[in-house]
Design a protein around this motif. Sequence first.
Motif, PDB file in Angstrom:
ATOM      1  N   CYS A  11       0.829  -1.197   0.000  1.00  0.00           N
ATOM      2  CA  CYS A  11       0.000   0.000   0.000  1.00  0.00           C
ATOM      3  C   CYS A  11       0.868   1.254   0.000  1.00  0.00           C
ATOM      4  O   CYS A  11       1.880   1.314   0.702  1.00  0.00           O
ATOM      5  CB  CYS A  11      -0.912   0.005   1.232  1.00  0.00           C
ATOM      6  SG  CYS A  11      -1.868   1.529   1.384  1.00  0.00           S
ATOM      7  N   PHE A  13       0.195   4.052   1.261  1.00  0.00           N
ATOM      8  CA  PHE A  13       0.070   4.801   2.512  1.00  0.00           C
ATOM      9  C   PHE A  13       0.485   3.990   3.730  1.00  0.00           C
ATOM     10  O   PHE A  13       0.794   4.538   4.771  1.00  0.00           O
ATOM     11  CB  PHE A  13      -1.383   5.290   2.686  1.00  0.00           C
ATOM     12  CG  PHE A  13      -1.848   6.193   1.579  1.00  0.00           C
ATOM     13  CD1 PHE A  13      -1.436   7.523   1.538  1.00  0.00           C
ATOM     14  CD2 PHE A  13      -2.684   5.715   0.580  1.00  0.00           C
ATOM     15  CE1 PHE A  13      -1.858   8.354   0.533  1.00  0.00           C
ATOM     16  CE2 PHE A  13      -3.118   6.550  -0.430  1.00  0.00           C
ATOM     17  CZ  PHE A  13      -2.698   7.868  -0.458  1.00  0.00           C
ATOM     18  N   HIS A  14       0.459   2.641   3.650  1.00  0.00           N
ATOM     19  CA  HIS A  14       0.806   1.785   4.774  1.00  0.00           C
ATOM     20  C   HIS A  14       1.975   0.879   4.406  1.00  0.00           C
ATOM     21  O   HIS A  14       1.814  -0.027   3.588  1.00  0.00           O
ATOM     22  CB  HIS A  14      -0.379   0.907   5.194  1.00  0.00           C
ATOM     23  CG  HIS A  14      -1.559   1.674   5.699  1.00  0.00           C
ATOM     24  ND1 HIS A  14      -2.657   1.931   4.927  1.00  0.00           N
ATOM     25  CD2 HIS A  14      -1.781   2.247   6.913  1.00  0.00           C
ATOM     26  CE1 HIS A  14      -3.534   2.637   5.646  1.00  0.00           C
ATOM     27  NE2 HIS A  14      -3.026   2.841   6.850  1.00  0.00           N
TER      28      HIS A  14
END
Length: 114
Positions: A11, A13-14
């Motif tokens: 991901c 963002f993660h």
Amino acid sequence: MHTNKAGEGECFFHTGRPAVTRCKQCGKPLCSDCRLVTEDGLFCGDKCAQTAGVFVRRSHDLEEKRARRRRGIPAGLIRFIIFLIIIAVVYKLGRQLIDRGFLEKLLQMIKKPA
Ligand SMILES: [Zn+2]
Ligand SMILES: [Zn+2]
């Protein structure tokens, strides 16, 4: 062993969370929590969804206009334009003939046949 490649499988963002999809607009990999589901597709956020949404709407408008043009113009507008051109030509020719005294000559010819 870390086998994560940058921008792939993980991901955006993660760190460490597996990406399940990509943003339809910018292509960022997204996990199931970060994806924004819209009727136009999956996006990473409102900005991308708006950008894509506007684009989708515009392309739809274009297609509609194109379709309308295909159906609409041959029927009425072309005939109307030809009519206007004929009127303009007749008017211009008429003015030229009157300027040259053609009508007077024509009337004289009708009154006194040679
Ligand atoms: Zn995006
Ligand atoms: Zn995420």
